[in-house]
Design a protein around this motif. Sequence first.
Motif, short mmCIF file in Angstrom:
data_model
loop_
_atom_site.label_atom_id
_atom_site.label_comp_id
_atom_site.label_asym_id
_atom_site.label_seq_id
_atom_site.Cartn_x
_atom_site.Cartn_y
_atom_site.Cartn_z
N ASP A 1 0.85 -1.19 0.00
CA ASP A 1 0.00 0.00 0.00
C ASP A 1 0.88 1.24 0.00
OD1 ASP A 1 0.46 1.01 2.82
OD2 ASP A 1 -0.38 -0.95 3.29
N HIS A 2 0.24 2.40 -0.22
CA HIS A 2 0.97 3.67 -0.29
C HIS A 2 0.98 4.41 1.04
CE1 HIS A 2 1.41 3.20 -4.54
NE2 HIS A 2 0.12 3.32 -4.80
N GLU A 3 0.23 3.90 2.03
CA GLU A 3 0.16 4.58 3.32
C GLU A 3 1.33 4.21 4.23
OE1 GLU A 3 -2.41 3.06 1.93
OE2 GLU A 3 -3.81 4.72 1.55
N MET A 4 1.72 2.94 4.21
CA MET A 4 2.76 2.45 5.12
C MET A 4 3.81 1.67 4.33
SD MET A 4 2.01 3.56 8.15
CE MET A 4 3.03 2.52 9.17
N PRO A 5 4.70 2.37 3.62
CA PRO A 5 5.73 1.66 2.86
C PRO A 5 6.67 0.90 3.79
CG PRO A 5 6.16 4.03 2.90
CD PRO A 5 4.80 3.83 3.49
N ARG A 6 7.24 -0.19 3.26
CA ARG A 6 8.17 -1.02 4.03
C ARG A 6 9.36 -1.36 3.18
NH1 ARG A 6 4.80 -6.05 5.64
NH2 ARG A 6 3.95 -5.65 3.57
N ARG A 7 10.55 -1.21 3.75
CA ARG A 7 11.76 -1.55 3.01
C ARG A 7 11.81 -3.04 2.71
NH1 ARG A 7 13.14 2.93 5.97
NH2 ARG A 7 14.25 4.52 4.74
N LEU A 8 12.58 -3.38 1.70
CA LEU A 8 12.69 -4.77 1.28
C LEU A 8 13.86 -5.45 1.97
CD1 LEU A 8 12.22 -2.95 -1.74
CD2 LEU A 8 11.24 -5.21 -2.10
N GLU A 9 13.79 -6.74 2.07
CA GLU A 9 14.90 -7.54 2.56
C GLU A 9 15.67 -8.05 1.35
OE1 GLU A 9 17.40 -9.12 5.28
OE2 GLU A 9 15.54 -8.06 5.83
N PRO A 10 16.91 -7.58 1.14
CA PRO A 10 17.67 -8.03 -0.03
C PRO A 10 17.71 -9.55 -0.13
CG PRO A 10 18.80 -6.20 1.01
CD PRO A 10 17.67 -6.58 1.93
N GLY A 11 17.44 -10.04 -1.33
CA GLY A 11 17.46 -11.48 -1.58
C GLY A 11 16.16 -12.19 -1.33
N GLN A 12 15.26 -11.58 -0.57
CA GLN A 12 13.97 -12.22 -0.29
C GLN A 12 13.05 -12.09 -1.50
OE1 GLN A 12 12.15 -11.33 3.51
NE2 GLN A 12 10.09 -11.52 2.66
N ARG A 13 12.26 -13.12 -1.77
CA ARG A 13 11.33 -13.07 -2.89
C ARG A 13 10.01 -12.41 -2.49
NH1 ARG A 13 11.95 -18.65 -6.47
NH2 ARG A 13 14.24 -18.70 -6.48
N TYR A 14 9.51 -11.59 -3.38
CA TYR A 14 8.24 -10.90 -3.17
C TYR A 14 7.35 -11.11 -4.39
CZ TYR A 14 10.73 -8.45 0.57
OH TYR A 14 11.46 -8.15 1.69
N ASP A 15 6.08 -11.21 -4.14
CA ASP A 15 5.08 -11.33 -5.21
C ASP A 15 4.41 -9.97 -5.34
OD1 ASP A 15 3.02 -11.96 -6.93
OD2 ASP A 15 2.54 -13.85 -5.95
N VAL A 16 4.61 -9.28 -6.47
CA VAL A 16 4.09 -7.93 -6.62
C VAL A 16 3.20 -7.85 -7.86
CG1 VAL A 16 6.11 -6.94 -5.48
CG2 VAL A 16 6.01 -7.01 -7.99
N ARG A 17 2.37 -6.83 -7.85
CA ARG A 17 1.41 -6.59 -8.93
C ARG A 17 1.65 -5.18 -9.45
NH1 ARG A 17 -4.09 -4.79 -9.50
NH2 ARG A 17 -5.37 -6.26 -10.73
N VAL A 18 1.96 -5.03 -10.73
CA VAL A 18 2.17 -3.73 -11.35
C VAL A 18 1.03 -3.49 -12.34
CG1 VAL A 18 3.74 -2.22 -12.60
CG2 VAL A 18 4.66 -4.05 -11.15
N THR A 19 0.22 -2.48 -12.06
CA THR A 19 -0.88 -2.13 -12.96
C THR A 19 -0.41 -1.07 -13.93
OG1 THR A 19 -2.50 -2.63 -11.23
CG2 THR A 19 -3.24 -1.28 -13.08
N LEU A 20 -0.59 -1.34 -15.22
CA LEU A 20 -0.18 -0.39 -16.25
C LEU A 20 -1.33 0.56 -16.55
CD1 LEU A 20 1.89 -2.71 -16.40
CD2 LEU A 20 1.91 -2.44 -18.88
N ASN A 21 -1.02 1.70 -17.15
CA ASN A 21 -2.05 2.66 -17.52
C ASN A 21 -3.05 2.01 -18.48
OD1 ASN A 21 -1.01 4.81 -16.03
ND2 ASN A 21 0.33 5.46 -17.70
N GLY A 22 -4.31 2.45 -18.37
CA GLY A 22 -5.33 1.97 -19.28
C GLY A 22 -4.98 2.30 -20.73
#
Length: 674
Positions: free
Chosen positions: A463-484
């Motif tokens: 979310d954009h309210e509470m950003p959290r730093r990443l752990e280097p090397g850890q895998r994350y599942d993310v969703r990138v929405t492109l412009n319409g």
Amino acid sequence: MRTVTSLPYAVREDENVWIPISDGVRLAARIWRPVGSDDDPVPAVLEFIPYRKRDLTAVRDSIHHPYMAGHGYACVRVDIRGTGDSEGVLTDEYLERELRDAEEILAWLAAQPWSNGRAGMMGISWGGFNALQVAARRPPGLGAIAALCFSDDRYADDVHYMGGCLLSDNLSWASTMFAYTSCPPDPAIVGDRWRDMWHERLEHSGLWLANWLRHQRRDEFWQHASISENYSDVQCPVLAVSGWADGYSNAVFRVLANLRAPTMGLIGPWSHKYPHLGEPGPAIGFLQELVRWWDHWLKGAANGVMDEPRLRIYMQETVPPSTAYQQRPGRWVGERSWPSPRIPIRRYPLERNRIAAEGERVPREELTVESPLSVGQFAGKWCSYNAPPDLPYDQREEDGGSLVFDSDILDRRCEVLGSPVVRLVLAVTDPEAMVAVRLSDVAPDGRATRVTYGLLNLTHRTDHEMPRRLEPGQRYDVRVTLNGMAHAFPPGHRVRLSVSTSYWPLAWPPPRPVRLALYTGACFLELPVRPIKAPDEPSVTPFGEPEGTPPLPTTLLKSGEQGWTVSRDLVTYKSALHVVKDLGVVRIDDIDMQIERRVTETYGWTGDDFTSVYGDVQWRMGFVRDDWEVSTETRTKLTSTETDFHLHAQLDAYERDNRVYSRNWSIVIPRDHL
């Protein structure tokens, strides 16, 4: 555009009318209305913006406000307090004071003898924003709005941030308003008070960029006036309009999906312009559409305006990459509702160098990229104005610093309508990182035309309210929405997906270079693929020819210039994007006012030093009439270290050659997960 000189109603114009506000400030209005409205009151249509009704928007206003007045409306163009000829000071956009002023203006309009108490609000950009924001406050008598090039979410989808990434347009736009709020009112309207009003603005308007940089996450500052906080607040009908080359097309989809009030959406090929002045073309007869909209909702006319498909969009055909287009080939298509049940989401796995077929099993492997800062130099502007040419260019050089996935050669036409989504399983080497994802149409000769893109600050992955730093090397599942988008990929072409770890100068890069790893077998491209010539496809009534009333006469006294230049020194490794937008000197003939506007923007960097990036924007504004000659010069420069943003700004004001005001700013603002 066809010029219309004969209209159903004769029109009178009141060049300046003072509207009193409860705190003692007077706002300056220009009003066009039917001659007979004193005896036969009419609905009012308000446009409330800070761009100077008497000079800077006078030509544009003269094309559409008299046109609508000639169709039976009192059209009211008001300068926001602290701008143009209105009193007071403007210290930021969409403040509570601005929205209260709008409500008081609407109440004042309803009380005028020429008003029947019904009103609409309209506007493009700022005027589209505040029309929607005021609608959410439900003032009495507001019967409908027309919002163009607007956003319902001031953090997630405006000129400031995108996917939690800082946009360079944030600097560019802040610098524009820095210049505009430093301009004086016209002595011909305000009299001898002009100098005191000017110095009040110079002293108190402030440096908005500093405020915007202090809010790098979605907090209460951005939640204010974002109607996405509660869509149900808007209960009046909404006509939502944008263009594919504009920065604000996503909001049209969102309001259609979320508003319960009657809502119609229209998206053409245009940049940040009214559709009857639309570039790239084709422009349309938008003023005729507006009149039909107002006639239905403010006069009760049964004219079938709501019988059109709820969403009308321009399905764009393939074109070679170019930074500007005169016309975009395509056709108008419609959807009865949004989201459309007719458009399925197709899911394509990603493997090394390839977008695989739906349902295909792909090898699991790790792919890595660490993009150079040069990726993004051909990205164009976040929000195109089509002058100077500012659309994205051939993406092949950008792709050299990216992970690239190509589809097989298409054997049939593929039409995409909506917002593609890219799902990535990834890891990075630094706690702060971003990802940029681009979708391109690749021709048989290899040229790649970007059709949409998306950004995500990976610390904002949840979310954009509470950003959290990443752990280097850890895998994350993310969703990138492109412009319409609405784009037709033809047979023989490929669909290309490109992934990079920076996209400068469109977006400010992360503090340090980052290596990103993607894991195939868990990464997908999701495309909303529209059926072609389906039997249930709704038809769109053809638009009329663009038309408007005669523009105010002007004389070009000095030609301007435009430029968009990328440079690179292979000795020092210094690179830069240089933008020049010089409008020359133009005289507005009926008030004998000469206006000068010039801006230069430079976005530079050295090699792959992420702390070397900078943006530098310089404006000059000048106004001359007889012995009155004033000008302002502003400069805003933004740099950064790994931990802080450094903002330097200066403002100088002149009467003839005498500097009468000067101020400098030097501000340090900590980076917040950015």
